[in-house]
Design an enzyme around this catalytic site. Structure first.
Site, PDB file in Angstrom:
ATOM      1  CG  ASP A 145      10.592  -1.273  -4.189  1.00 45.61           C
ATOM      2  OD1 ASP A 145      10.965  -0.823  -5.131  1.00 45.61           O
ATOM      3  OD2 ASP A 145      10.128  -2.544  -3.628  1.00 45.61           O
ATOM      4  CG  ASP A 170       6.655  -3.848  -8.784  1.00 44.28           C
ATOM      5  OD1 ASP A 170       7.590  -3.783  -8.690  1.00 44.28           O
ATOM      6  OD2 ASP A 170       5.556  -4.203  -8.036  1.00 44.28           O
ATOM      7  CG  HIS A 224      12.059  -5.286  -8.294  1.00 41.22           C
ATOM      8  ND1 HIS A 224      11.966  -5.795  -7.135  1.00 41.22           N
ATOM      9  CD2 HIS A 224      10.855  -4.569  -8.434  1.00 41.22           C
ATOM     10  CE1 HIS A 224      10.873  -5.289  -6.288  1.00 41.22           C
ATOM     11  NE2 HIS A 224      10.281  -4.577  -7.134  1.00 41.22           N
ATOM     12  CE1 TYR A 283       5.382  -9.299  -2.902  1.00 44.77           C
ATOM     13  CE2 TYR A 283       5.958 -11.436  -4.172  1.00 44.77           C
ATOM     14  CZ  TYR A 283       6.155 -10.122  -3.614  1.00 44.77           C
ATOM     15  OH  TYR A 283       7.409  -9.502  -3.931  1.00 44.77           O
ATOM     16  CD  GLU A 325      11.897  -5.935  -2.468  1.00 46.87           C
ATOM     17  OE1 GLU A 325      11.811  -4.820  -2.941  1.00 46.87           O
ATOM     18  OE2 GLU A 325      11.020  -6.506  -1.519  1.00 46.87           O
ATOM     19  CG  HIS A 378       7.645  -8.666   1.689  1.00 43.78           C
ATOM     20  ND1 HIS A 378       6.280  -8.818   1.421  1.00 43.78           N
ATOM     21  CD2 HIS A 378       8.090  -7.628   0.976  1.00 43.78           C
ATOM     22  CE1 HIS A 378       5.939  -7.952   0.468  1.00 43.78           C
ATOM     23  NE2 HIS A 378       7.202  -7.201   0.274  1.00 43.78           N
ATOM     24  CD  GLU A 434       7.275  -2.877  -0.892  1.00 44.34           C
ATOM     25  OE1 GLU A 434       7.164  -3.717  -0.304  1.00 44.34           O
ATOM     26  OE2 GLU A 434       8.144  -2.920  -1.973  1.00 44.34           O
ATOM     27  CG  HIS A 480       7.527  -0.555  -5.766  1.00 37.61           C
ATOM     28  ND1 HIS A 480       7.046  -1.531  -4.878  1.00 37.61           N
ATOM     29  CD2 HIS A 480       7.935  -1.740  -6.543  1.00 37.61           C
ATOM     30  CE1 HIS A 480       7.015  -2.780  -4.617  1.00 37.61           C
ATOM     31  NE2 HIS A 480       7.719  -2.851  -6.154  1.00 37.61           N
ATOM     32  CG  HIS A 517       2.949  -5.306  -1.626  1.00 36.18           C
ATOM     33  ND1 HIS A 517       3.151  -5.929  -2.787  1.00 36.18           N
ATOM     34  CD2 HIS A 517       4.161  -5.056  -1.009  1.00 36.18           C
ATOM     35  CE1 HIS A 517       4.569  -6.341  -2.703  1.00 36.18           C
ATOM     36  NE2 HIS A 517       5.043  -5.696  -1.965  1.00 36.18           N
ATOM     37  CG  HIS A 553      11.804  -2.806  -0.448  1.00 36.46           C
ATOM     38  ND1 HIS A 553      10.562  -3.349  -0.645  1.00 36.46           N
ATOM     39  CD2 HIS A 553      12.445  -3.275   0.722  1.00 36.46           C
ATOM     40  CE1 HIS A 553      10.271  -4.084   0.566  1.00 36.46           C
ATOM     41  NE2 HIS A 553      11.315  -4.370   1.026  1.00 36.46           N
ATOM     42  NE  ARG A 559       3.403 -15.331  -6.396  1.00 37.37           N
ATOM     43  CZ  ARG A 559       3.118 -14.270  -6.940  1.00 37.37           C
ATOM     44  NH1 ARG A 559       1.813 -13.897  -6.846  1.00 37.37           N
ATOM     45  NH2 ARG A 559       3.864 -13.532  -7.225  1.00 37.37           N
TER      46      ARG A 559
HETATM   47 ZN    ZN Z   1       8.192  -4.694  -6.553  1.00 37.62          ZN
HETATM   48 FE    FE Z   2       9.692  -3.809  -2.502  1.00 37.84          FE
HETATM   49 FE    FE Z   3       7.205  -5.741  -1.621  1.00 40.79          FE
END
Ligand code: ZN
Ligand code: FE
Ligand code: FE
Length: 277
Positions: free
Chosen positions: A176, A224, A226, A70, A256, A67, A142, A179, A107, A211, A37
């Site tokens: 993923d 989305d 998980h 975000y 994940e 990764h 991704e 996703h 992403h 993923h 974040r």
């Molecule tokens: Zn996700």
């Molecule tokens: Fe992912």
């Molecule tokens: Fe991701």
């Protein structure tokens, strides 16, 4: 051998992540390059990195996956967010380049109302500025669920990004499972068809990482969220097929799933290993 690991906290440094991975029966892992974040990156400590590299070699780890945070968005409508994202991206790659075989997964972005065309163009402009011939890291786009203004919910969008990158030999894809299932790709009843479509549109030679996540929602929900392996709408049968599929089995698999403890991941890894044919 199944190349499998999970997302780990990078708070304790690289050596700590390698030891955690070992402890839970993993031979790879994924980590955030900085707080997902916020955006401050700790400087890499040489000693930690060297100790990590020793374990990485000794234990014959599969390549690890960084990764991107975000908060980055290469195609935000706001110019300051785009330029900030680009500079963090560049800085991250100087770090991931210190670890042989690194992947840097991100992403593709959210166009925040500008439209897919503009979004894709901005992503490509940024990547063309970021990628160098000298870089060792492979950047992974991704596959996304396509929620909101997210780009990358369709294989065609990733193809268009790849096509517009000048130095694209360092570009790959991370698939993923949650996703794409939420994005409408039916890996439960038509895995073969989805793999064929991926191959036709993007090319399986671009696929490096999976993923591995179950989904709380249904096919095409664009949500989305998980779920633990075997507890969601993808289910254990489809996941078993994925990890054993001749065209996927040698890829790097990263969990994940919403585990609360490392022990939870250890159990999932053990179960997946037992399902490996
Ligand atoms: Zn996700
Ligand atoms: Fe992912
Ligand atoms: Fe991701």
């Amino acid at each position: 051998m199944l190349k499998i690991g999970c997302h780990l906290s990078s708070v304790g440094g690289f050596k700590a992540m390698a030891l955690s991975a070992k402890e839970i029966g993993a031979n790879t892992f994924q980590y955030f390059t900085r707080n997902p974040r916020g955006c401050v990156a700790k400087p890499i400590e040489k000693e930690d990195l060297n100790e990590f590299l020793k374990i990485y070699k000794e234990e014959n780890f599969a390549p690890i996956v960084a990764h991107c945070p975000y908060t980055l968005n290469l195609c935000s409508a706001k110019e300051n967010i785009r330029s900030f994202s680009k500079s963090v991206f560049k800085d991250d790659i100087t770090r991931t380049d210190l670890i042989p075989g690194s992947f840097y997964n991100f992403h593709p972005g959210s166009h925040t109302g500008q439209g897919t065309e503009t979004g894709i163009k901005q992503i490509c402009d940024a990547l063309n500025d970021i990628i160098t011939k000298e870089q060792k890291t492979t950047i992974l786009l991704e596959t996304m669920a396509g929620k909101g203004s997210e780009i990358g919910g369709k294989f065609e969008e990733l193809r268009r990004i790849i096509d517009n990158i000048n130095i694209n030999e360092k570009i790959g894809v991370c698939l993923d499972t949650c996703h794409i299932f939420d994005g409408g790709y039916d890996i439960v009843s038509n895995l073969e068809g989805v793999i064929e479509e991926f191959d036709k549109i993007i090319g399986l030679e671009r696929l490096y990482v999976i993923h591995l996540n179950d989904s709380k929602n249904t096919l095409g929900s664009k949500k989305d969220r998980h779920e633990l392996i075997g507890k969601g709408n993808i289910g254990i049968k489809a996941i078993e097929k994925i990890i054993n599929h001749s065209k996927l089995k040698n890829l790097v698999f990263i969990l994940e799933t919403p585990q609360e403890t490392l022990g939870g991941y250890a159990k999932e890894i053990e179960m997946l290993k037992s399902l490996r044919k």
